[in-house]
Design an enzyme around this catalytic site. Structure first.
Site, PDB file in Angstrom:
ATOM      1  N   TYR A 103      57.841  38.426 -74.218  1.00  0.00           N
ATOM      2  CA  TYR A 103      57.238  37.116 -73.980  1.00  0.00           C
ATOM      3  C   TYR A 103      57.040  36.814 -72.503  1.00  0.00           C
ATOM      4  CZ  TYR A 103      58.580  35.741 -78.790  1.00  0.00           C
ATOM      5  OH  TYR A 103      58.717  35.648 -80.147  1.00  0.00           O
TER       6      TYR A 103
ATOM      7  N   ASN B 278      59.960  42.960 -78.455  1.00  0.00           N
ATOM      8  CA  ASN B 278      59.648  41.528 -78.435  1.00  0.00           C
ATOM      9  C   ASN B 278      59.484  41.142 -76.980  1.00  0.00           C
ATOM     10  OD1 ASN B 278      60.089  41.576 -81.153  1.00  0.00           O
ATOM     11  ND2 ASN B 278      61.886  40.238 -81.122  1.00  0.00           N
TER      12      ASN B 278
ATOM     13  N   GLU C  57      66.540  42.150 -81.811  1.00  0.00           N
ATOM     14  CA  GLU C  57      67.113  41.669 -80.546  1.00  0.00           C
ATOM     15  C   GLU C  57      68.629  41.626 -80.530  1.00  0.00           C
ATOM     16  OE1 GLU C  57      65.420  37.907 -79.450  1.00  0.00           O
ATOM     17  OE2 GLU C  57      63.445  38.765 -79.144  1.00  0.00           O
TER      18      GLU C  57
HETATM   19  C1  GBH Z   1      62.739  35.740 -80.207  1.00  0.00           C
HETATM   20  O1  GBH Z   1      63.805  35.468 -79.399  1.00  0.00           O
HETATM   21  C2  GBH Z   1      63.314  35.732 -81.587  1.00  0.00           C
HETATM   22  O2  GBH Z   1      63.330  37.015 -82.156  1.00  0.00           O
HETATM   23  C3  GBH Z   1      62.682  34.740 -82.495  1.00  0.00           C
HETATM   24  O3  GBH Z   1      63.508  34.538 -83.583  1.00  0.00           O
HETATM   25  C4  GBH Z   1      62.387  33.486 -81.728  1.00  0.00           C
HETATM   26  O4  GBH Z   1      61.954  32.447 -82.556  1.00  0.00           O
HETATM   27  C5  GBH Z   1      61.332  33.810 -80.712  1.00  0.00           C
HETATM   28  O5  GBH Z   1      61.709  34.882 -79.916  1.00  0.00           O
HETATM   29  C6  GBH Z   1      60.956  32.647 -79.827  1.00  0.00           C
HETATM   30  O6  GBH Z   1      62.021  32.212 -79.052  1.00  0.00           O
HETATM   31  O7  GBH Z   1      69.638  34.305 -72.562  1.00  0.00           O
HETATM   32  O8  GBH Z   1      69.835  36.501 -71.610  1.00  0.00           O
HETATM   33  O9  GBH Z   1      69.084  36.215 -73.877  1.00  0.00           O
HETATM   34  C7  GBH Z   1      63.585  35.362 -78.050  1.00  0.00           C
HETATM   35  C8  GBH Z   1      64.722  34.564 -77.539  1.00  0.00           C
HETATM   36  C9  GBH Z   1      65.968  33.669 -75.857  1.00  0.00           C
HETATM   37  C10 GBH Z   1      64.855  35.748 -75.467  1.00  0.00           C
HETATM   38  C11 GBH Z   1      66.167  33.520 -74.404  1.00  0.00           C
HETATM   39  C12 GBH Z   1      65.116  35.616 -74.009  1.00  0.00           C
HETATM   40  C13 GBH Z   1      66.585  34.603 -72.413  1.00  0.00           C
HETATM   41  C14 GBH Z   1      67.468  35.663 -71.878  1.00  0.00           C
HETATM   42  N1  GBH Z   1      64.802  34.490 -76.116  1.00  0.00           N
HETATM   43  N2  GBH Z   1      66.277  34.793 -73.806  1.00  0.00           N
HETATM   44  S1  GBH Z   1      69.106  35.674 -72.554  1.00  0.00           S
END
Ligand code: GBH
Length: 505
Positions: free
Chosen positions: A320, A318, A177
């Site tokens: 979600y 990844n 990421e």
């Molecule tokens: C993943 O991140 C990670 O790889 C992992 O380490 C983590 O534990 C897991 O997911 C669960 O959170 O603010 O524009 O980036 C996902 C982290 C953070 C992705 C918030 C999406 C929102 C958009 N996420 N993000 S931004």
């Protein structure tokens, strides 16, 4: 689901990887053990105010320190019946001072032991070179990703990993990421190195418009260097493959209006294609070039050649969650930090609701909505844009907020919401496979509850509960569910009777 219980009709090919995912900083602990150097997340979490519950990854779930703990975690995996495990190597464990110091033999020994033990149990290692954590030395010396010098360091580190582990590791990812790392590290400033300008976040020492673009540029070139080394020095004799892992959000146009469809496309360009386009096609998305102009760094001819030559063997996804997207270029949208409404985010406003109705069931996290259809659409999008290059779902999972004050309860183990989430999303993966997508594996985030970055230990993603006082692991209902899902789709035997394995009391 008609396919359940009928392995012959399963859309998952027999060599499909089913696994769980983890990362070094979130799992290992063993903060400065055995010669590990300080990394950026150590430095960041040790500064007061950065982590919601004031915690850090010094101990985490102790995946490193007690060999017993590692064995215990491998036992848990084996019981579930996974045939692979996604983890990351701690860069500062291998090179405590980057290329300015020596290789830490104890670090090499640790991962050798992990890899060998996995293979003995028939579990394929699926390894990221870095999952957000980098030696702090690189920050101190030259500002890490902001300097082109970092390419030398990444190349040097990647070479060492391929050399020591590549005889046994057949799946490599360069970065986890990088889009999230640069957005959060350099635009909103909530992750290390905490740089941003005041209109984007809580800091003033960065430049939220330019720095994320520069950091991304250096990451893309570092990726290409690592792939180049793998292809020229190792791939032929080692026979593995190499890719990158992106955070992929499905952006659904909020309406059928062309403006909103184009906005959703821009949101994707400024989030994911930002990295994948240059890596695969040698140039940034057209629309980024148009909107960002000279703020967007340029690749030299030589670099473009290298990017196209090295490319990727697979894309790690990844995935979600999904968001609606509304146009912000031709119409006025409300603005707000992190909503994606600015120029540097493609004038594409992200919103979770449409006419007051949320895109999916909300969860304990403000960015995670349950919308399984997004998984299928995301895969179809990547398949079309990148010519059905092999894909792995490298993370997918569900979170709950910490309920530890109530102790280990029936409630905290019976995670029906997680099971519902996983089953919906895995059905979507199955559907994508039936429609011809080349998906090679699925990794559930996560085997255990663990350190959830700025949220510390307040959010739990595990299919096993972890008691943070004793570090005891206890399977949740979802662990049993995943075990049965894998068995149903691979025809594999469940190793131990589920009644005794997963008894909660
Ligand atoms: C993943 O991140 C990670 O790889 C992992 O380490 C983590 O534990 C897991 O997911 C669960 O959170 O603010 O524009 O980036 C996902 C982290 C953070 C992705 C918030 C999406 C929102 C958009 N996420 N993000 S931004």
């Amino acid at each position: 689901l008609p396919l359940k219980g009928n392995p012959n009709a399963s859309p998952f090919p027999s060599n499909f990887l089913f696994g769980t995912a983890s990362s070094s900083y979130q799992f290992e602990g063993a903060f400065l053990s055995d010669g590990k150097g300080l990394n950026n997340w150590d430095a960041f979490t040790h500064k007061p105010g950065n982590i919601l519950d004031g915690s850090n990854g010094d101990i985490a779930v102790d995946h490193y320190h007690r060999y017993q703990a590692m064995i215990e975690d491998l036992d848990l995996m084996q019981r579930i019946g996974v045939n692979s495990y996604r983890f990351s190597i701690s860069w500062a464990r291998i090179l405590p001072k980057g290329r300015f110091g020596s290789v830490n033999k104890a670090g090499i020994m640790h991962y050798n032991k992990l890899i060998n033990t996995l293979l003995l149990r028939g579990i394929q290692p699926f390894v990221s070179l870095t999952h957000y954590d980098i030696p702090q030395e690189l920050e101190n010396r030259y500002g890490a990703w902001l300097s082109p010098q970092v390419q030398e360091d990444f190349k040097y580190y990647a070479d060492i990993c391929f050399k020591y582990f590549g005889d046994r590791v057949k799946y490599w990812s360069t970065f986890n990421e990088p889009n999230v790392a640069v957005i959060r590290g350099y635009r909103t400033g909530v992750y290390p190195p905490s740089r941003c300008s005041s209109s984007f976040g809580n800091c003033t020492d960065g430049d939220s418009e330019k720095e994320p673009l520069i950091a991304a540029h250096n990451i893309i070139l570092s990726h290409a260097d690592a792939v180049d080394i793998y292809r020229t020095k190792y791939q032929k004799q080692q026979g593995g493959s190499i890719g990158i892992v992106m955070n992929a959000i499905w952006y659904e146009p909020i309406s059928e209006f062309l403006e909103n469809k184009q906005a959703a496309e821009r949101a994707q360009a400024f989030y994911m294609n930002w990295f994948l386009d240059p890596i695969i096609m040698g140039k940034y998305p057209e629309v980024m070039q148009e909107i960002l102009g000279s703020n967007l760094p340029a690749f030299s001819n030589h670099e473009q050649e290298k990017l196209k030559r090295t490319g990727l063997d697979f894309i790690g996804i990844n995935h979600y969650t999904s968001f609606y997207v509304r146009d912000c270029m031709f119409s006025v949208c409300e603005q707000g930090p992190g909503t994606g409404s600015s120029k540097t985010e493609g004038f594409a406003l992200r919103t979770a609701t449409k006419n007051g109705v949320s895109i999916g069931k909300p969860t304990a996290l403000d960015w995670l909505y349950v919308h399984p259809q997004g998984m299928e659409k995301m895969i179809a999008y990547i398949k079309d844009r990148y010519n059905n290059i092999p894909m792995f779902i490298t993370e997918n999972g569900f979170c709950e907020s910490d309920k530890s004050e109530k102790g280990l309860t029936e409630e905290s183990l019976n995670d029906a919401n997680r099971v519902e989430y996983l089953s919906g999303y895995l059905d979507a993966v199955a559907e994508a496979l039936r429609k011809g997508a080349d998906i090679r594996g699925y990794f559930l985030w996560s085997l255990l509850d663990n350190f959830e970055w700025t949220l510390g230990y307040t959010i739990r993603f595990g299919i096993h509960h972890v008691d943070y006082t004793t570090l005891k692991r206890t399977p949740r209902t979802s662990a049993l569910w995943y075990q049965q899902f894998i068995a149903n789709h691979t025809g594999s035997k469940i190793l131990m009777p589920s009644k005794t394995t997963f008894q909660h009391h």
